[in-house]
Design a protein around this motif. Structure first.
Motif: not given
Length: 308
Positions: A187, A189, A192, A224
């Protein structure tokens, strides 16, 4: 400290990445073109290409025997390459250095790659070869003691996923897990992990490139949210083998590797985290000729020997 000057000089010579979608076939060919001729590779007692006949099918492996001793411990090694790049050839020098510095037999796994082989084909191959190595121990010259698994980048992802799967299946022969700048959370992002922003650009691997590079794997069915794909998402890390997690100061994925080490320790697993200053992602594959980074193999030796 700043990026190592040798790494900085190399990065300054790289052309801008081509526009448009990534071409895995062309990229693989480009990687293979940079492989050193056989005569220039680190010599070992024996290097042999074999086929591992496993529950996952026939998997090509390359076995590196460092000395003529009758038996050695074994490291099963998974190369990196964002699940779609890398081969027995592109990471041959890494496997040779592992064998030379640790004194252990290294079994490098030529697992199937995305997108041609959908998830979990590559992971299945890696898991199956570890089982095969244990079952074929006498033929490999395994001394029945050390059975370590090691990998860099996406290979480190497979290390974490394989040891978790082995634990769940009650297979307790794996003694050590060794992860070099692992990709453990797919993931991407940017909020994160802080290193995704801190090291977003200018250090080789860039945060913006993570999604397109891993798209071949994720597009083949790898979710993910699945702990087999993002091992950091596994809830319980207790009972796993002792770990050495190597990270790089200027790697966007630095923090996920370090978090894995922290969570292992919290779960009661012996874990050593070693951050290499001045380094970026991929330094074991690309810059281990620099003495302070070649030291990673000695660190690996000492970790397996219980000295670090």
């Amino acid at each position: 400290m700043p990026l190592h000057p040798e790494i900085a000089r190399f990065l300054a010579t790289l052309p801008a990445p081509p526009e448009g979608p990534l071409d895995p076939v062309a990229m693989r060919a480009g990687d293979e073109a940079h492989v050193a001729p056989l005569a220039e590779r680190l010599p070992l007692h024996r290097v042999e290409d074999r086929t591992a006949h496993t529950a996952s099918g026939d998997v090509p492996v390359r076995v590196y025997t460092p000395t003529e001793a009758d038996a050695h411990g074994v490291i099963v090694y998974f190369h990196g390459g964002a699940f779609f790049l890398g081969s027995l050839e592109t990471h041959d020098h890494v496997a040779r250095s592992l064998a030379k510095e640790t004194g252990l037999t290294v079994v490098s796994v030529g697992y199937r790659l995305a997108p041609e082989a959908a998830f979990p084909a590559g992971l299945d191959d890696c898991h199956a070869v570890v089982r095969w190595a244990a079952e074929q121990g006498e033929d490999l010259g395994w001394d029945g003691t050390t059975l370590a698994v090691a990998g860099d980048s996406s290979g480190g992802n497979f290390v974490a996923a394989v040891v978790a799967r082995a634990h769940d299946e009650g297979f307790d022969r794996i003694t050590h897990q060794i992860l070099y700048y692992p990709s453990l959370d797919l993931d991407f992002d940017e909020d994160r992990h802080p290193s995704l922003r801190e090291n977003a650009a200018g250090y080789g691997l860039e945060t913006a490139g993570l999604k397109p590079f891993n798209a071949f794997y994720l597009g083949s069915g790898a979710d993910p949210a699945d702990p087999r794909v993002s091992p950091l998402k596994r809830g319980d890390l207790s009972g796993l083998p002792k770990a050495l997690v190597v990270t790089a100061e200027f790697d966007p994925m630095r923090d996920e590797g370090e978090l894995y080490g922290k969570r292992l320790r919290e779960a009661g697993v012996e874990a050593t985290v070693a951050r290499y200053e001045g380094a970026g992602h991929g330094f074991v594959q690309h810059f281990s000729w620099i003495p302070e980074y070649h030291e990673v193999f000695a660190r690996t030796r000492d970790f397996i020997a219980g000295k670090a």
